[in-house]
Design an enzyme around this catalytic site. Structure first.
Site, short mmCIF file in Angstrom:
data_model
loop_
_atom_site.label_atom_id
_atom_site.label_comp_id
_atom_site.label_asym_id
_atom_site.label_seq_id
_atom_site.Cartn_x
_atom_site.Cartn_y
_atom_site.Cartn_z
CB CYS A 209 -0.93 0.01 1.20
SG CYS A 209 -1.89 -1.49 1.40
CG HIS B 19 -6.56 0.92 -0.28
ND1 HIS B 19 -5.40 1.62 -0.60
CD2 HIS B 19 -6.16 -0.10 0.53
CE1 HIS B 19 -4.37 1.06 0.01
NE2 HIS B 19 -4.81 0.00 0.68
#
Length: 378
Positions: A80, A321
């Protein structure tokens, strides 16, 4: 050593776009960043791309499409934190004088790969045990409930705040409603105690930035600090929940570089993939003592009109995301906030901003990587 500056930012919309080419999302973000930075494409000397699930060669196809062949280009994969890891490398390259102007891109298209949670890597022990990230974050939350008495309502308050913020973000994936605490808690259980509305969606999107040296442009933002750490060894004997120490180490380095304390930060974008993530992160950053981070949202401290607004963009919980693009979306939001260009999301105090992105990792590691950067308006 040169002073790195953030010259410009840009993003695509965020959502599920399975029919779009992934490169087109990147081109949207790059075009906006180039216009924002007021640079000619020929001024760009290097490209750094952060992507997790991008198809092989996606960075090269993006490079071809923007008409910049031949300049150095490389890809970073740090879960991420891929986008902000790419940004960190660009900042350090400018600081060292290696390049004078660097294009940073974060991009991922999740909708063509996953219908729900990311499938864990089967060769890793956590993957073999079918423990995806919702389960890992749920274990964080369960420990905070047991150790510090965090309540379901305190967890839900994060989702209420961030989803309300996301209503004013025209590029966010989820903008249909701002739920109440009761609605968050009544939504479908995903991994106890985390309900559906406490989990970020899988998304498609891209974010870009232009990093260069000081050039006297009043719109440029000063990069006061950028720190990137990799996860250390971690298991059940560690004193902190998974991910805490990585964020704390990156934050300590960033605040030392900037010569600032957490109290001096006006606005933050942090990695709230799940509600407990924001709570743990704010403690690791030093905004609250350990075990007290859950009190920040209910008290109004982190509200958009609070003392230290957190995730005025809506965060991952609303914006979405798309892993490699997430950190660059956070960076763009902080840039817009510091310039006073955030529209209905604009916070009152906006001189110093902070971005934190933390990536998941393999079993036995305290996350993959964490990047913390601090920027200020000159």
């Amino acid at each position: 050593m040169n002073q790195p500056m953030l010259w410009g930012v840009g993003t695509s919309d965020y959502g599920r776009f399975p029919d779009r080419r992934v490169e087109s999302l990147a081109w949207d973000a790059i075009a906006e960043a180039v216009r924002d930075a007021e640079v000619r494409p020929g001024q760009i000397e290097a490209i750094v791309v952060g992507s997790v699930f991008g198809p092989p060669g996606v960075a090269t196809r993006v490079q071809r499409g923007i008409g910049l062949p031949g300049i150095p280009m490389w890809t970073v994969e740090n879960a991420c934190a891929s986008g902000t890891s790419a940004y960190h490398e660009a900042v350090e390259a400018v600081r060292a004088g290696r390049f004078g102007c660097v294009l940073v891109l974060g991009v991922d298209q999740m909708s063509t790969l996953f219908s729900g949670a990311i499938v864990p890597e089967a060769s890793d022990p956590e993957g073999a045990a079918s423990l995806p990230l919702p389960g890992l974050y749920a274990l964080q939350a369960q420990r905070y409930v047991a150790e510090f008495g965090v309540t379901p309502e305190q967890l839900a308050a994060i989702a209420v705040k961030n989803k309300a913020n996301g209503m004013d973000n025209p590029r966010a994936q989820l903008r249909s409603s701002a739920p109440t605490v009761a609605e968050v808690l009544e939504s479908r259980m995903i991994a106890e105690p985390l309900t559906f509305l406490q989990c970020c969606p899988t998304s498609d999107g891209a974010g870009a930035a232009i990093v260069g040296g000081a050039r006297g442009n009043p719109r440029d933002l000063r990069v006061e600090a950028s720190a990137m750490v990799s996860g250390a060894l971690w298991d059940h004997r560690s004193p902190d929940v998974w991910g805490f120490a990585s964020v704390a180490r990156a934050a300590e380095q960033a605040f030392a570089q900037a010569g600032r304390s957490p109290e001096e930060v006006d606005v933050l974008e942090v990695h709230d993939a799940f509600t407990i993530g924001e709570i743990v992160t704010l403690e690791a950053l030093g905004l609250a003592p350990r075990g007290k981070g859950a009190e920040l949202a209910p008290s109004g401290h982190t509200a958009r009109n609070g003392a230290q607004p957190v995730n005025p963009s809506g965060g991952l919980l609303s914006r979405g995301h798309p892993l490699g693009a997430t950190g660059m979306a956070q960076l763009a939001e902080i840039a817009w906030q510091l310039r006073g260009d955030a529209g209905d999301r604009q916070v009152a105090r906006h001189r110093v901003g902070l971005v934190e992105t933390m990536g998941g990792g393999a079993a036995g590691m305290d996350g993959n990587a964490c990047v913390v950067t601090i920027l200020s308006a000159e």
